[in-house]
Design a protein around this motif. Structure first.
Motif, PDB file in Angstrom:
ATOM      1  N   GLY A 106       5.326  -1.535   0.455  1.00 50.55           N
ATOM      2  CA  GLY A 106       4.372  -0.695  -0.545  1.00 50.55           C
ATOM      3  C   GLY A 106       2.519   0.149  -0.046  1.00 50.55           C
ATOM      4  O   GLY A 106       3.439   0.068   1.448  1.00 50.55           O
ATOM      5  N   ARG A 107       2.124   0.186  -0.697  1.00 52.27           N
ATOM      6  CA  ARG A 107       0.555  -0.063   0.246  1.00 52.27           C
ATOM      7  C   ARG A 107       0.395  -0.710   0.847  1.00 52.27           C
ATOM      8  O   ARG A 107      -0.373  -2.095   0.642  1.00 52.27           O
ATOM      9  CB  ARG A 107      -0.751   0.325  -1.606  1.00 52.27           C
ATOM     10  CG  ARG A 107      -2.054   0.782  -0.997  1.00 52.27           C
ATOM     11  CD  ARG A 107      -2.396   1.610  -2.228  1.00 52.27           C
ATOM     12  NE  ARG A 107      -3.351   0.742  -2.659  1.00 52.27           N
ATOM     13  CZ  ARG A 107      -4.080  -0.517  -3.095  1.00 52.27           C
ATOM     14  NH1 ARG A 107      -5.055   0.185  -1.908  1.00 52.27           N
ATOM     15  NH2 ARG A 107      -4.582  -1.291  -3.898  1.00 52.27           N
TER      16      ARG A 107
ATOM     17  N   SER B 115       5.616  -7.254   3.884  1.00 56.16           N
ATOM     18  CA  SER B 115       5.075  -7.233   4.614  1.00 56.16           C
ATOM     19  C   SER B 115       5.985  -6.815   5.588  1.00 56.16           C
ATOM     20  O   SER B 115       7.870  -6.961   5.423  1.00 56.16           O
ATOM     21  CB  SER B 115       4.950  -9.039   5.299  1.00 56.16           C
ATOM     22  OG  SER B 115       3.393  -9.533   4.324  1.00 56.16           O
TER      23      SER B 115
ATOM     24  N   LEU C  45      -2.688  -3.011   3.025  1.00 52.88           N
ATOM     25  CA  LEU C  45      -3.477  -3.571   2.623  1.00 52.88           C
ATOM     26  C   LEU C  45      -3.826  -4.019   4.063  1.00 52.88           C
ATOM     27  O   LEU C  45      -5.589  -4.034   3.747  1.00 52.88           O
ATOM     28  CB  LEU C  45      -3.556  -4.737   1.803  1.00 52.88           C
ATOM     29  CG  LEU C  45      -2.986  -3.958   0.041  1.00 52.88           C
ATOM     30  CD1 LEU C  45      -2.627  -5.426  -0.502  1.00 52.88           C
ATOM     31  CD2 LEU C  45      -3.676  -2.906  -0.313  1.00 52.88           C
TER      32      LEU C  45
ATOM     33  N   GLN D  22      10.101  -8.706   1.938  1.00 49.79           N
ATOM     34  CA  GLN D  22       9.032  -8.099   0.541  1.00 49.79           C
ATOM     35  C   GLN D  22       8.588  -9.825  -0.829  1.00 49.79           C
ATOM     36  O   GLN D  22       9.226 -10.098  -0.295  1.00 49.79           O
ATOM     37  CB  GLN D  22      10.313  -7.222  -0.072  1.00 49.79           C
ATOM     38  CG  GLN D  22      10.584  -6.035   0.386  1.00 49.79           C
ATOM     39  CD  GLN D  22      11.560  -4.933  -0.637  1.00 49.79           C
ATOM     40  OE1 GLN D  22      12.613  -5.056  -0.907  1.00 49.79           O
ATOM     41  NE2 GLN D  22      10.729  -3.832  -0.273  1.00 49.79           N
ATOM     42  N   VAL D  23       7.713  -9.473  -1.335  1.00 54.48           N
ATOM     43  CA  VAL D  23       7.827 -10.392  -2.412  1.00 54.48           C
ATOM     44  C   VAL D  23       8.343 -10.857  -3.049  1.00 54.48           C
ATOM     45  O   VAL D  23       9.737  -9.680  -3.387  1.00 54.48           O
ATOM     46  CB  VAL D  23       6.130  -9.621  -3.298  1.00 54.48           C
ATOM     47  CG1 VAL D  23       6.413 -10.696  -4.398  1.00 54.48           C
ATOM     48  CG2 VAL D  23       5.143  -8.910  -2.693  1.00 54.48           C
TER      49      VAL D  23
ATOM     50  N   ALA E 142      -7.602  -0.111   4.273  1.00 56.17           N
ATOM     51  CA  ALA E 142      -7.219  -1.086   4.669  1.00 56.17           C
ATOM     52  C   ALA E 142      -7.765  -1.687   5.709  1.00 56.17           C
ATOM     53  O   ALA E 142      -8.912  -0.733   6.386  1.00 56.17           O
ATOM     54  CB  ALA E 142      -5.268  -1.251   5.594  1.00 56.17           C
TER      55      ALA E 142
ATOM     56  N   HIS F 233       0.714  -5.954   5.897  1.00 51.41           N
ATOM     57  CA  HIS F 233       0.767  -6.255   4.333  1.00 51.41           C
ATOM     58  C   HIS F 233       0.539  -5.700   3.515  1.00 51.41           C
ATOM     59  O   HIS F 233      -0.863  -4.947   3.549  1.00 51.41           O
ATOM     60  CB  HIS F 233       0.374  -8.337   4.751  1.00 51.41           C
ATOM     61  CG  HIS F 233       0.349  -8.762   5.819  1.00 51.41           C
ATOM     62  ND1 HIS F 233       1.285  -9.500   5.870  1.00 51.41           N
ATOM     63  CD2 HIS F 233      -0.700  -8.929   6.164  1.00 51.41           C
ATOM     64  CE1 HIS F 233       1.345 -10.502   6.410  1.00 51.41           C
ATOM     65  NE2 HIS F 233       0.060  -9.679   7.600  1.00 51.41           N
ATOM     66  N   GLY F 234       1.543  -5.268   3.142  1.00 50.74           N
ATOM     67  CA  GLY F 234       1.348  -4.264   1.204  1.00 50.74           C
ATOM     68  C   GLY F 234       1.600  -4.934   0.259  1.00 50.74           C
ATOM     69  O   GLY F 234       1.625  -6.219   0.253  1.00 50.74           O
ATOM     70  N   GLU F 235       1.221  -4.078  -0.770  1.00 50.52           N
ATOM     71  CA  GLU F 235       1.106  -5.179  -2.197  1.00 50.52           C
ATOM     72  C   GLU F 235       2.866  -5.495  -2.214  1.00 50.52           C
ATOM     73  O   GLU F 235       3.186  -6.419  -3.541  1.00 50.52           O
ATOM     74  CB  GLU F 235       1.266  -3.897  -3.049  1.00 50.52           C
ATOM     75  CG  GLU F 235      -0.599  -3.320  -3.249  1.00 50.52           C
ATOM     76  CD  GLU F 235      -0.240  -2.845  -3.943  1.00 50.52           C
ATOM     77  OE1 GLU F 235      -1.462  -2.283  -5.654  1.00 50.52           O
ATOM     78  OE2 GLU F 235       0.013  -0.991  -4.249  1.00 50.52           O
ATOM     79  N   ALA F 236       3.891  -4.690  -1.464  1.00 52.08           N
ATOM     80  CA  ALA F 236       5.396  -5.207  -2.234  1.00 52.08           C
ATOM     81  C   ALA F 236       6.489  -5.697  -1.544  1.00 52.08           C
ATOM     82  O   ALA F 236       6.725  -6.180  -1.309  1.00 52.08           O
ATOM     83  CB  ALA F 236       5.775  -3.536  -2.285  1.00 52.08           C
TER      84      ALA F 236
END
Length: 367
Positions: free
Chosen positions: A144-145, A264, A147, A281-282, A238, A259-262
């Protein structure tokens, strides 16, 4: 490829052996001259190369059969050699960092622009399958995006294995300027340019003891911070946390994590060309390894020079001087911030280099 690129090498220390091993196997590169402050060392290397002769530094810079200077001198000499090569109308590719001081780097790049020659700079480890696969995973949206990121290099110091470690503890050296280029360059590949930094630094002791070679037992003064940490703010928003240390026994931290929204992303050591990326993923309980998706398979130091020589059609070299200048400013700004205690804005910028398609060896790397 179409043409033969004639390369002269200045500086024949430890790292030159790896470059020589790479470049002597590249069909469109020929090493025509070598030079070192120690003439005997230059002679010893020249006899191992079928087309090279040993010259003085001044003779190599003026040689008509040298198109590109590979600058493998110590950091304190990077600017002097690069500027001299540019004055002779030659392209330059150098070891990292671009220069020991930011103002020197700015001057080198301005001189190259004025002369119409190219400047490239290590690290080119980022062109291997390790960092390039990580880049592909980020670009595909697998986490994901983005961060945040962490980048950690923690060792006890190079004096344990290097026979002449003095420059690691002098201005232009230290864990940040020596090893930081691998990590900061990788972070720019993954997350884009940096707009501001804040840093802190310390040094564990005032001298280091050489642990190998003919100078074993000799003390070397520590003139720079041997532990540097900081936060990088990327233009994307980020945040990257950076730890570069010659004051640590070891670490279990991944070299780089993003690390992203969805999810790592675990990234392999940027001081190497390959290694395995893994995504978690999450909601998942395990990390999943990725097959190589991009980068040069089996790459080694010298890949960035080959990429620069073959860059065509308006494509910028992936290990170009502007990226190296941006990385240098980020690192020197961290040191400035560590001294002042203040956030420092970054004036320069750099484009994320083009992704390297999955390529089987340097012979197949296209312009």
């Amino acid at each position: 490829m179409g043409r033969t690129h004639r390369v002269g090498i200045i500086g024949l220390g430890v790292i030159s052996g790896v470059y020589l091993e790479t470049l002597t196997d590249v069909d469109d590169v020929i090493i025509t001259a070598v030079a070192d402050l120690d003439p005997a060392r230059a002679e010893a290397v020249a006899v191992t190369l079928p087309h090279a002769r040993a010259l003085s530094v001044e003779e190599l810079l003026a040689a008509s059969d040298v198109d590109v200077v590979l600058n493998l001198t110590i950091p304190a000499a990077h600017a002097e050699i690069a500027e001299a090569a540019i004055r002779h109308g030659k392209d330059v590719f150098g070891e990292k960092p671009l220069t020991a001081r930011l103002d020197d780097g700015v001057r080198v790049m301005a001189a190259a622009d004025a002369a119409g020659v190219r400047v490239g700079c290590a690290p080119d480890t980022v062109l291997g399958t390790g960092i390039q696969t990580a880049r592909a995973l980020v670009d595909e949206g697998r986490i994901g995006r983005p961060l945040a990121a962490t980048a950690v290099m923690a060792t006890a110091g190079h004096e344990r294995w290097h026979p002449n470690p003095d420059f690691y503890y002098a201005p232009g050296g230290g864990p940040l300027l020596d090893m930081g280029p691998y990590y900061v360059t990788s972070l720019v590949h993954l997350l884009g340019p940096v707009t501001a930094v804040i840093g802190a630094g310390s040094r564990l002791r005032a001298e280091r003891v050489i642990g190998s070679g003919p100078r074993v037992g000799e003390s070397v003064p520590v003139l720079i911070d041997s532990h540097v940490t900081g936060v990088l703010t990327h233009a994307s928003g980020a945040l990257s946390t950076l730890i570069m240390s010659f004051d640590s026994a070891a670490t279990t931290a991944a070299p780089i994590e993003v690390h992203g929204e969805a999810g790592s992303l675990r990234v392999p050591d940027p001081n190497g060309f390959d290694g395995t990326c893994a995504v978690r993923q999450v909601g998942e309980g395990e990390w999943t390894d990725s097959e190589p998706l991009a980068g040069v398979v089996g790459a080694a130091r010298g890949a960035g020079l080959v990429d620069m020589l073959r860059a065509s059609g308006g494509r910028t070299a992936r290990a170009d001087g502007q990226l190296a200048l941006h990385v240098l400013e980020v690192m020197t700004a961290l040191l400035q911030s560590a001294e002042s205690g203040c956030r420092v804005e970054i004036a320069s910028t750099a484009e994320r280099p083009a992704l390297v398609p999955l390529t089987e060896g340097l012979a197949a790397l296209q312009g």
